[in-house]
Design a protein around this motif. Structure first.
Motif, short mmCIF file in Angstrom:
data_model
loop_
_atom_site.label_atom_id
_atom_site.label_comp_id
_atom_site.label_asym_id
_atom_site.label_seq_id
_atom_site.Cartn_x
_atom_site.Cartn_y
_atom_site.Cartn_z
N GLU A 60 0.75 -1.14 -0.09
CA GLU A 60 0.11 -0.06 -0.03
C GLU A 60 0.86 1.17 -0.12
OE1 GLU A 60 -3.78 1.94 2.53
OE2 GLU A 60 -3.07 0.01 2.94
N ILE A 61 1.89 1.39 0.77
CA ILE A 61 3.01 2.42 0.67
C ILE A 61 3.38 2.72 -0.51
CG2 ILE A 61 4.72 3.34 1.79
CD1 ILE A 61 3.55 2.87 4.29
N THR A 62 3.92 1.58 -1.09
CA THR A 62 4.59 1.56 -2.35
C THR A 62 3.66 2.04 -3.56
OG1 THR A 62 5.85 -0.24 -1.88
CG2 THR A 62 5.94 0.34 -4.20
N ALA A 63 2.21 1.69 -3.40
CA ALA A 63 1.24 2.15 -4.26
C ALA A 63 0.95 3.67 -4.10
CB ALA A 63 0.04 1.48 -4.29
N MET A 64 1.19 4.03 -2.96
CA MET A 64 1.10 5.47 -2.91
C MET A 64 2.18 6.27 -3.29
SD MET A 64 -0.42 6.32 1.03
CE MET A 64 -0.70 4.77 2.14
N ALA A 65 3.28 5.78 -3.13
CA ALA A 65 4.49 6.23 -3.72
C ALA A 65 4.50 6.24 -5.19
CB ALA A 65 5.85 5.48 -2.95
N CYS A 66 4.18 5.10 -5.67
CA CYS A 66 4.23 5.09 -7.20
C CYS A 66 3.09 6.02 -7.94
CB CYS A 66 3.73 3.80 -7.66
SG CYS A 66 5.14 2.57 -7.56
N ILE A 67 1.75 6.21 -7.27
CA ILE A 67 0.90 7.23 -7.90
C ILE A 67 1.41 8.56 -7.75
CG2 ILE A 67 -0.61 7.52 -6.14
CD1 ILE A 67 -1.89 7.24 -9.58
N ASN A 68 2.09 8.95 -6.36
CA ASN A 68 2.60 10.22 -6.26
C ASN A 68 3.81 10.61 -7.31
OD1 ASN A 68 2.54 12.56 -4.60
ND2 ASN A 68 4.59 12.16 -4.00
N LEU A 69 4.44 9.77 -7.57
CA LEU A 69 5.88 9.82 -8.44
C LEU A 69 5.27 9.98 -9.81
CD1 LEU A 69 8.83 9.77 -9.00
CD2 LEU A 69 8.44 7.42 -9.03
N ALA A 70 4.06 9.20 -10.27
CA ALA A 70 3.65 9.20 -11.59
C ALA A 70 2.86 10.37 -11.79
CB ALA A 70 2.63 7.94 -11.80
N SER A 71 2.17 11.19 -10.96
CA SER A 71 1.57 12.27 -11.04
C SER A 71 2.71 13.34 -11.32
CB SER A 71 0.96 12.68 -9.80
OG SER A 71 1.45 13.23 -8.67
N LYS A 72 3.90 13.63 -10.70
CA LYS A 72 4.79 14.41 -11.19
C LYS A 72 5.52 14.01 -12.35
CE LYS A 72 6.52 14.27 -6.19
NZ LYS A 72 7.66 13.96 -5.48
N ILE A 73 5.67 12.88 -12.78
CA ILE A 73 6.26 12.48 -14.15
C ILE A 73 5.15 12.91 -15.16
CG2 ILE A 73 6.75 10.40 -15.61
CD1 ILE A 73 7.32 9.13 -13.15
N GLU A 74 3.97 12.71 -14.93
CA GLU A 74 3.19 13.11 -16.23
C GLU A 74 2.70 14.49 -15.90
OE1 GLU A 74 2.79 11.38 -18.57
OE2 GLU A 74 3.66 9.55 -17.82
N GLU A 75 3.18 15.30 -15.35
CA GLU A 75 3.18 16.95 -15.07
C GLU A 75 1.49 17.18 -14.47
OE1 GLU A 75 4.58 18.72 -18.60
OE2 GLU A 75 6.61 18.00 -18.46
N ALA A 76 1.41 16.20 -13.82
CA ALA A 76 -0.04 16.74 -13.16
C ALA A 76 0.23 16.27 -11.51
CB ALA A 76 -1.25 15.63 -13.49
N PRO A 77 1.10 16.92 -11.09
CA PRO A 77 1.32 16.76 -9.46
C PRO A 77 0.18 17.03 -8.49
CG PRO A 77 2.37 18.85 -10.20
CD PRO A 77 1.80 18.36 -11.48
N ARG A 78 0.13 16.28 -7.52
CA ARG A 78 -0.56 16.19 -6.42
C ARG A 78 0.30 16.14 -5.08
NH1 ARG A 78 -3.20 16.99 -10.41
NH2 ARG A 78 -5.26 16.10 -10.92
N ARG A 79 -0.57 17.04 -4.09
CA ARG A 79 0.21 16.90 -2.78
C ARG A 79 0.30 15.62 -2.37
NH1 ARG A 79 -2.85 21.18 0.71
NH2 ARG A 79 -4.47 19.66 0.15
N ILE A 80 1.35 15.25 -1.56
CA ILE A 80 1.22 13.99 -0.83
C ILE A 80 0.23 13.64 0.16
CG2 ILE A 80 3.13 14.57 0.88
CD1 ILE A 80 4.44 11.93 0.18
N ARG A 81 0.06 14.89 0.83
CA ARG A 81 -1.31 14.88 1.95
C ARG A 81 -2.57 14.23 1.22
NH1 ARG A 81 -3.41 19.85 5.55
NH2 ARG A 81 -5.09 18.75 6.24
N ASP A 82 -2.70 14.77 -0.15
CA ASP A 82 -3.98 14.41 -0.83
C ASP A 82 -3.92 12.81 -1.28
OD1 ASP A 82 -4.88 17.03 -0.83
OD2 ASP A 82 -4.11 17.44 -2.54
N VAL A 83 -2.62 12.48 -1.56
CA VAL A 83 -2.47 11.16 -1.95
C VAL A 83 -2.90 10.39 -0.90
CG1 VAL A 83 -0.75 9.33 -2.74
CG2 VAL A 83 -0.99 11.56 -3.71
N ILE A 84 -2.20 10.45 0.21
CA ILE A 84 -2.45 9.76 1.55
C ILE A 84 -3.80 9.75 2.14
CG2 ILE A 84 -1.85 9.74 4.02
CD1 ILE A 84 0.81 10.68 3.55
#
Length: 190
Positions: free
Chosen positions: A91-115
């Motif tokens: 679950e932690i890795t999935a959070m990290a991957c979606i957070n990283l992907a949002s940055k890569i695809e230039e649609a960043p989200r706050r880590i707080r929102d992801v959590i």
């Protein structure tokens, strides 16, 4: 001389992926790191599917573009071909991957929102009353774990996080075949 050096630098920075030069050698694909650590192959497949489902649902709730969700799922899969589900929290890795992907695809989200979104999904899946995540020491600890997991994913993948999605190619072929208005075909192929 300077041009030669620049050309050499550009050549060294290129990552070329072909069938002969795949990201993971075949010997790393079977057995996987999780199987080596004693995890049953069926359980590993279920965890891979669950992780991708969590990333897809979280991405939709975060209003991320589909390409960001697909990138997150690919990063997740690549990571777990190198590392074990036994040693790294899915679950932690999935959070990290979606957070990283949002940055890569230039649609960043706050880590707080992801959590918060993952917390919401967990409550819904467990049929619990949805309540906001309390910003306490547990939250700070979880945030730190997600940040560390993101770094671990980057390190394990050698910072090679470029993903070439087939979706754009599919759309191009549909345009060539003059089928881009065939909504059902476009949706199915995507």
């Amino acid at each position: 001389m300077r041009r030669l050096k620049m050309a050499a630098d550009e050549e060294a920075c290129k990552v070329v992926i072909t069938l002969e030069n795949c990201i993971l050698p075949l010997d790393r694909l079977n057995p996987t790191a999780s199987e080596i650590d004693g995890l049953d192959a069926e359980v590993e497949i279920d965890l891979r599917i669950l992780g991708c489902e969590l990333i897809q649902i979280a991405g939709a709730l975060l209003k991320l573009p589909q390409v960001a969700m697909a990138t997150g799922q690919i990063l997740f899969q690549r990571f777990y071909y190198c590392k074990s589900f036994v040693k790294h929290n899915m679950e932690i890795t999935a959070m990290a991957c979606i957070n990283l992907a949002s940055k890569i695809e230039e649609a960043p989200r706050r880590i707080r929102d992801v959590i918060n979104v993952f917390h919401h999904i967990k409550q819904k899946r467990n049929n619990k009353t949805v309540s906001p995540l309390v910003l306490d020491a547990n939250y700070i600890n979880l945030k730190t774990q997600v940040i560390k997991a993101e770094r671990r994913v980057l390190k394990e993948l050698g910072f090679c996080v470029h993903v070439q999605h087939p979706h754009k190619l599919i759309v191009m072929y549909l345009q060539v075949l003059e089928q881009e208005m065939n909504r059902r075909l476009v949706q199915t192929s995507w």
